[in-house]
Structures are given as structure tokens and as C-alpha cells.
Design an enzyme around this catalytic site. Structure first.
Site, short mmCIF file in Angstrom:
data_model
loop_
_atom_site.label_atom_id
_atom_site.label_comp_id
_atom_site.label_asym_id
_atom_site.label_seq_id
_atom_site.Cartn_x
_atom_site.Cartn_y
_atom_site.Cartn_z
N LYS A 1 0.62 -0.90 0.40
CA LYS A 1 -0.15 -0.39 -0.42
C LYS A 1 1.22 1.11 0.07
CE LYS A 1 -2.70 -3.32 1.31
NZ LYS A 1 -3.32 -4.04 0.16
C1 LIG Z 1 -4.12 -5.47 0.87
C2 LIG Z 1 -5.63 -5.38 1.15
C3 LIG Z 1 -6.47 -6.20 1.96
C4 LIG Z 1 -5.46 -7.35 2.89
O1 LIG Z 1 -4.90 -5.84 3.68
P1 LIG Z 1 -4.57 -6.81 4.89
O2 LIG Z 1 -3.66 -5.66 5.63
O3 LIG Z 1 -3.40 -7.21 4.07
O4 LIG Z 1 -5.03 -7.59 5.96
C5 LIG Z 1 -7.91 -6.42 1.83
N1 LIG Z 1 -8.73 -5.35 0.92
C6 LIG Z 1 -8.22 -4.91 0.35
C7 LIG Z 1 -9.06 -3.88 -1.36
C8 LIG Z 1 -6.78 -5.05 -0.12
O5 LIG Z 1 -5.67 -4.44 -0.91
#
Ligand SMILES: *Cc1c(COP(=O)(O)O)cnc(C)c1O
Length: 379
Positions: free
Chosen positions: A185
Site C-alpha cells: 500500500k
Molecule cells: C491489501 C488488501 C486487504 C488486506 O489488507 P491486509 O492489511 O494485508 O490484511 C484487504 N482488502 C483490499 C482491497 C486490499 O487491497
């Protein structure tokens, strides 16, 4: 090698982690509390609660709303599988609806058609950082008396124009927004998540549930001159963020605007360099949305094979990924035939590729990606 993504971490973050390690308090403590205050202030949310990742944030959102067996939750199949999995954790039934092929986000009209008397919530994903049509979705949720949860995993710093003013995702617009700080992210704490809400009672429940249902947090007992015994009020979870992670997150938060600035410049440069290519469809940013460009997704012309293009780019030192996955095609969801058509979701997975984008990416590297892709499109 040009990677698909790269976290932007500096001596600042390393120093902050070092200080937290040496502070004598490494689990959820004062750094987490400060990170929550700063995140809430940044997005304009009354409350922010830090957790171990966005998957646990989504699970807590459903748990705090008492969503469970017999309930239906409408969401996109075209998302990272955690979105659907958290509905399964709660015992509720995920109901997948299709996306809009331009924004890759859930189509509000299809959500409206999927609502039944059992529907309790909608989980709308701001896919790849591009804001969903929250005006339509919040109105729809209010009209049907269902809760709108935003999966804002990718959308820290993304903005949406609501009633004439630009607002950050997480303000909140739905009832709850959930963020991720995974390294893929825009800002990262290694692993980490955050829930924002305007509802004090929900925030209280998140805090109870993330820490074993404990009536008095350890931080309070630790600082008290009186002996305090805690109770365990509900079956909770251990979904805490550590102070080491939060210390890193606070430094990342200070650089969020700068990191997004670089990403926006790269995204407009891709649009310039790749515009007017026959059959290549670039991401669409509606006039009321400002993406943080967590990913840059292009749709290939029909004549080209996705895997072949990706392999040719990899052979020339450029990493790509295929379009966002579809959960309904994976083994855990194979037993339930989708109720609604998911053609656009499948096409987006099969016909799109994500190009490298990260804040340190140089124009030279971006030119290389563009040159190799253009050669591929000419072949
Ligand atoms: C990355 C992601 C998640 C999960 O996030 P984590 O922090 O890795 O648990 C959930 N939803 C979306 C749309 C994502 O891109």
C-alpha cells in the site's frame, strides 16, 4: 529489475522503530495512541482504532455490528480475497456483485438489485486507491437501512468531492472505513490496519474486541497507583498493533502527501505516454475523485495475450501483475454459485495488467516500462 512496488522507508522510520524498541513498551501503547490521533486528524475522522492489519479491521467491523450467520453482506468479488474472507469469518454470506469496467469499483445499481431482506451490510472497496461512488452508495445504504463499510485498504490519502468539498477517504462517509499498512500500500508499518468511524459506541467496541474483550486495558493498569482487576466481557481477539509498528506509521503519515504527489505525477505521465494507443484502456479517474494511485492498471487490447505480455516484460526486467483477482473463482468460494453475473470482474482480472508504480520510481525507469510495453503493443 524494475519492481511492481517498493515501500518508501528511510532513516526516520528506522530511528523511530529503534526508539520504540528501547522505550520499554513495545506492544500496543503510547505510540499506537499517538498514531491513532494523527491518522484521525489527517482523514478528518472523529475516531480511529489501530489493529494488526486490514483483514482483522474488516473482521472487527463486522463483529462490532453483530453481523453473523443468516446475514448477507454485499461486496465485490473483484478484490483481494481478504474482503470476502472476513465475511466468512463472521459466519455471514458474501453476495458478490459486478464492477464498473472503467473504475474497477462496485456498481451501485447492481448493489441495489442485490439487496434482500437479509442484507445487513455493503462492503465497498476503493479498489487500487480509486474512490467508489460514495454519494450513491451512502444514499442507497440509508434508503435500505443497511450499513456501508468501506474497504479502504489501498486508499490512505485518496480524496473524494462530497457536497462541493474535497474530503479524504475515512472521514468517514460510510459507517466504518478500514485501512491497510501492508508494504504493497502507499504507506506501511510492515503489517498494520486502522478503523475509522464517527460512531463512539462502535469505536468502543473495536477497542474492546481487539484486546481480548478486556474491561480495563493493560496500559491503564500499568499506570495506575491503585490495584485494578480486569474482567473479560466478551469473546475478543488479539488484533493489536505494536508500538514499534505505530512509531514507523507516524513517520510514514508525515510523508503521505509527498508520497502521493510522486505517485500522481507518475500516473499523469503514464497517461501522457500511453494515451492514444489503439485498444489500450487507461485507468479512469472521475471528476469527483482523486486516487492515491496505489496501483496503475491498464487494460490490454483484445489481440494480446495477458500472460505473454507479462512474460515479455519480465524477460526485460520489468515486473507486472495481472488484474485484481476474483474471489468467486478461488477454492473457498467454489461451492456457492454466484447469484449475480460477474462478467466485468472476470474480464478485469483476465485482460488487465498492473504496471510498476512507487514513489521513488525515476522517469528513466518509467520510460523503460513504457518503451517495452509500446514495443509489445506494436508486435
Ligand atoms: C491489501 C488488501 C486487504 C488486506 O489488507 P491486509 O492489511 O494485508 O490484511 C484487504 N482488502 C483490499 C482491497 C486490499 O487491497
Amino acid at each position: 529489475m524494475i519492481p511492481i512496488a517498493l515501500p518508501s522507508l528511510s532513516e526516520n522510520e528506522a530511528d523511530a522503530a529503534r526508539e520504540a524498541v528501547l522505550s520499554g513498551w513495545v506492544s500496543q501503547g503510547p505510540q499506537v495512541a499517538a498514531f491513532e490521533r494523527e491518522f484521525a486528524a489527517l482523514v478528518g475522522a472523529p475516531f480511529a482504532c489501530a489493529v494488526s492489519n486490514c483483514t482483522t479491521a474488516l473482521h472487527l467491523a463486522l463483529a462490532a455490528l453483530n453481523i453473523g450467520p443468516g446475514d448477507e453482506v454485499i461486496t465485490a468479488s473483484h478484490s483481494f480475497i481478504a474482503t470476502a474472507n472476513c465475511i466468512r469469518y463472521s459466519g455471514a454470506t458474501p453476495v458478490f456483485v459486478d464492477i464498473d469496467p472503467d473504475s474497477y469499483n462496485i456498481d451501485p445499481e447492481l448493489v441495489a438489485e442485490a439487496i434482500t431482506p437479509r442484507t445487513r451490510a455493503i462492503i465497498a472497496v476503493h479498489q487500487m486507491g480509486m474512490p467508489c461512488d460514495l454519494s450513491s452508495l451512502t444514499a442507497l445504504a440509508a434508503r435500505h437501512g443497511v450499513v456501508l463499510i468501506e474497504d479502504a485498504a489501498c486508499a490512505a490519502g485518496s480524496e473524494i468531492r462530497m457536497n462541493g468539498a474535497w474530503e479524504r477517504i475515512g472521514k468517514p462517509h460510510g459507517t466504518i472505513a478500514c485501512f491497510s499498512f501492508h508494504p504493497r500500500k502507499v504507506i506501511t508499518t510492515g503489517e498494520g490496519g486502522m478503523l475509522t468511524t464517527g460512531d463512539a459506541e462502535l469505536d468502543r467496541k473495536f477497542r474492546l474486541l481487539r484486546q481480548h474483550g478486556m474491561s480495563v486495558p493493560d496500559t491503564v493498569r500499568h499506570g495506575s497507583p491503585q490495584v485494578i482487576f480486569e474482567d473479560y466481557l466478551v469473546v475478543g481477539f488479539n488484533y493489536r498493533m505494536t508500538d514499534i509498528q505505530a512509531a514507523v506509521g507516524r513517520k510514514q503519515l508525515q510523508r503521505l502527501a509527498e508520497l502521493i504527489g510522486h505517485r500522481r505525477a507518475l500516473a499523469s505521465r503514464y497517461a501522457e505516454l500511453l494515451g492514444n494507443i489503439d485498444g489500450l484502456r487507461l485507468p479512469f479517474e472521475p471528476p469527483w475523485a482523486r486516487s492515491n494511485w496505489q496501483s496503475y492498471c491498464v487494460r490490454l487490447p483484445d489481440r494480446l495475450d495477458q500472460r505473454t505480455v507479462m512474460q515479455h516484460l519480465l524477460d526485460r526486467g520489468i515486473a507486472t501483475r495481472r488484474g485484481i483477482m476474483c474471489s468467486h473463482r478461488e477454492a473457498p468460494y467454489a461451492d456457492a454459485a454466484p447469484r449475480h453475473g460477474l462478467r466485468q470482474s472476470e474480464l478485469a482480472q483476465d485482460r488487465s495488467i498492473l504496471l510498476p508504480i512507487y514513489s521513488q520510481m525515476s522517469e528513466n525507469d518509467q520510460d523503460r516500462v513504457v518503451d517495452v510495453l509500446l514495443a509489445e503493443l506494436d508486435s
